[in-house]
Scaffold this active site. Sequence first.
Site, PDB file in Angstrom:
ATOM      1  N   CYS A 347       3.569  -1.144  -2.340  1.00 31.15           N
ATOM      2  CA  CYS A 347       4.989  -1.446  -2.142  1.00 31.15           C
ATOM      3  C   CYS A 347       5.426  -2.604  -3.033  1.00 31.15           C
ATOM      4  CB  CYS A 347       5.255  -1.786  -0.680  1.00 31.15           C
ATOM      5  SG  CYS A 347       4.951  -0.438   0.458  1.00 31.15           S
ATOM      6  N   SER A 348       4.708  -2.815  -4.104  1.00 30.07           N
ATOM      7  CA  SER A 348       4.972  -3.943  -4.997  1.00 30.07           C
ATOM      8  C   SER A 348       5.798  -3.500  -6.201  1.00 30.07           C
ATOM      9  CB  SER A 348       3.655  -4.558  -5.469  1.00 30.07           C
ATOM     10  OG  SER A 348       3.887  -5.564  -6.432  1.00 30.07           O
TER      11      SER A 348
END
Length: 625
Positions: A347-348
Site C-alpha cells: 500500500c506504499s
Amino acid sequence: LAFSALKFQDILETMLIDSYIFPSTTIPDHLSSLIIVMLYDFQDRKFQARLFSDNEEPIAEVQEVENLLNSFKTKLAAALARCRIKHDALSIYHILPETVRNQELRASTLPLYAWINTCKISPEDVYYSLKKKGYNKVNSVLHTDEKVFAVDQHCYDVLIFPSHLKNDLLNMDLFKDYKLIFQDKSRSLAVHSVRALLNMDDDILMVNTGSWYTVAHMSVLTNNNTSKIFVCGVKSQDKDPDLKNLFTKMGCKNIEILHETFLNIESKDHRLQKVKVILLLPRCSGLGVSNPVEFILNEHEDTGLLKDFSQGGTSEDKLHILAQQQYEQLTHAMKFTKAQAVVYCTCSVYPEENEAVVKKALEFQDLGIKVQPYRLSPPVLPLCSLKEIQLSTDKFFRMEPSGITNGCFLSVLTRERDPSETVSVKDVLARAAAKGLLDGIELGKSSKREKKKKKSKLSLPKAPTNDNNSLQMKITEFLNRETNVNANRSEILTTKTSLPQKNATTAASSLRVRKPSKPATNPLVPTFMRNPAHPRPHERHTNFLRPRGEDRVIALKPIEIVLPPVMLPFSSAQGIKSQIPTQHFYYHWVAPKTGYFPSPAITRRGEKPKENSPSSLLRHPRPWL
C-alpha cells in the site's frame, strides 16, 4: 485518540512545558504518554471537565491525570493560544502539515469497500437484501447523499458504498452475519490476482496477511477447489481457537495456520509441496492509505508506523529498513522450487518499496539447475481506464491515492511450469473461469453433443475381416442387376460415344444423393478406376448411418467394398470427365420412392434432395444391409 495525539505531539509537549506541568508534576514518567493523550482530549472539549457515566468504573491513574489537567486548565488554554498565534492558525488542526490535512480530508470522503462472502450468500441475494433496505444499484457512488451501492470494476465480488453510510451498514444483518465484510480494496486486488493464477488443486502460501479477513477472502474464492491455504507468521498459539471460531463463522474450511515465521520456513518443507502461488503482503510505510489508523489496526501492522503517519511521511532510515525486509522476504519466496508464481502487493507509493525491490530480486535471483527463472508478468487484473493502462506499461499494476481508492502497488512474478508436470483440461478451464472468460458456463459437465460423440465412438465396432468375400458377391449381384435395368432403359437414351472401362472406387455414407432424371449425363457408379484391364481393389473403411429423418444415429458395421469395372453408354468422353468426381467421395444411400438408379450428385448435410432436376438419377436402396 492515540493517533490524533501523535499528530499534535510537538504542540502538546510545548503546551505542557509552557504551563509548567512537566517540571512540577509528581506523576511518574511512565504516564507521560497518558498525559499527552488526555491533554489532546481535554483541549478538544474546550478544556471542560469530562462527565462520568453511572456505569463507568474510575481508574486510579486516569483519575489522577485528569485532576492534574483540570488544575492547570487556564495555563494550558493560554499556552495553546500562543501556539496558534505563532503559527497564524485558526485552530490546532491548521497547524498540521498540509500533507496530513489533505490525507484526513480524503479519508473522510473515501468510499467504503466490502466483499461478498459467497460461502454464505450469493451476490444476487445481497443485491436483493440491499434493495429491500432502500439501496439502489448505480454505476458510481461519488457525489451522492442517497442510499446507493456499486459493483467494483476490478473485483466482481466487491461492493462500493458512500462513506456516510457506514453506521447504517454496520447495523445490517449482512455485516453482522459476515455476509459482507469491510476491507481495503488493495487486499481484494491481491487475492483476486492469486485466484487468477491457480489451477484446481494448487495450494497457496500467504505471508504477512495482516487482517484475517484477507485470509478468509482467499478461502472464499477457492471454496470450489481442492486448494489449501497456508498462513505463516502466527507466533502465538493462543490465538488459534479465536481464529478457528472466526473462520467457522465465515464458512472457511481450507485454512491451515503455521506458527513459524516465513523466513524460518524451509523452501523444501514437505507441507508446502503443492504450493504453487505465494502471496506476499509485506510490512510497508503505507503512505498510500488515507486512514492509517484503521490500516495499522486492521492489518496488524507495526504501531511504530503511527509516528511516521502523524508527520505525513516516513524517514529515510525507516524506509531503508522496510525495503530491506521486503527484499529478503521476496527472495526467500522465490526459493520455493515448487512454486510457479509470487504476487507482491503493498500500500506504499514509494518506489523504494515497490519497483526497486522487485527489480532487485529478479536481478539477483538464485537460478537453480532444474528450475526456470522468474520473470515479470503483466497484471492479471482488468485495466479499466486509460490512466491504469498508462501506469501499467512496465507490467506493474499501480493505483495512485485518489478520492475513490487508496494507493496500491501489485506485481506478479511467474516462471515456466516444470515440463514434467502436465496441465489438464480441467485446470485450463478453471483458470479461464477465474478470469471471467467462461461466464455462464458450468465446469465439469460435458455437453449433450459431446456425450453423443463419445457414445457413438464407444459403440463403433472394428471392421470385419472374414465376411469380405460374401459382401463382394452381394455387391457384384447388385451391380449386375443395375446393369440390366440400365440396358432396358437405354432405348430412350441418346448416346454418341461409349465410356472406357474404369475401376469403381469407394462409396461412402456421409452425403445424400439427388433424385435423377437424366441418366445419360451422369455415371451409374460414383467413380471409376483408370485401368479397365487390370482392376485394383481400393479399400476404404466406411460407416453407414441411417437418414437424419429418424432423429437418431445408429452406428453400423463398416465394410470394405470393391466394385468391378462397368461399361455404360455416355454422350461423350468429355462429358464423363466433367461428371467424374475426385478420388474420395462420400455418399449416403437413402430409400427410393420410384426407381432404383444411384446418383453421385452431392447435397449438403441437412439440405433436402432436389427432385425433378435434369441432372439427377433415381434413388437406390441399400441391398447389402
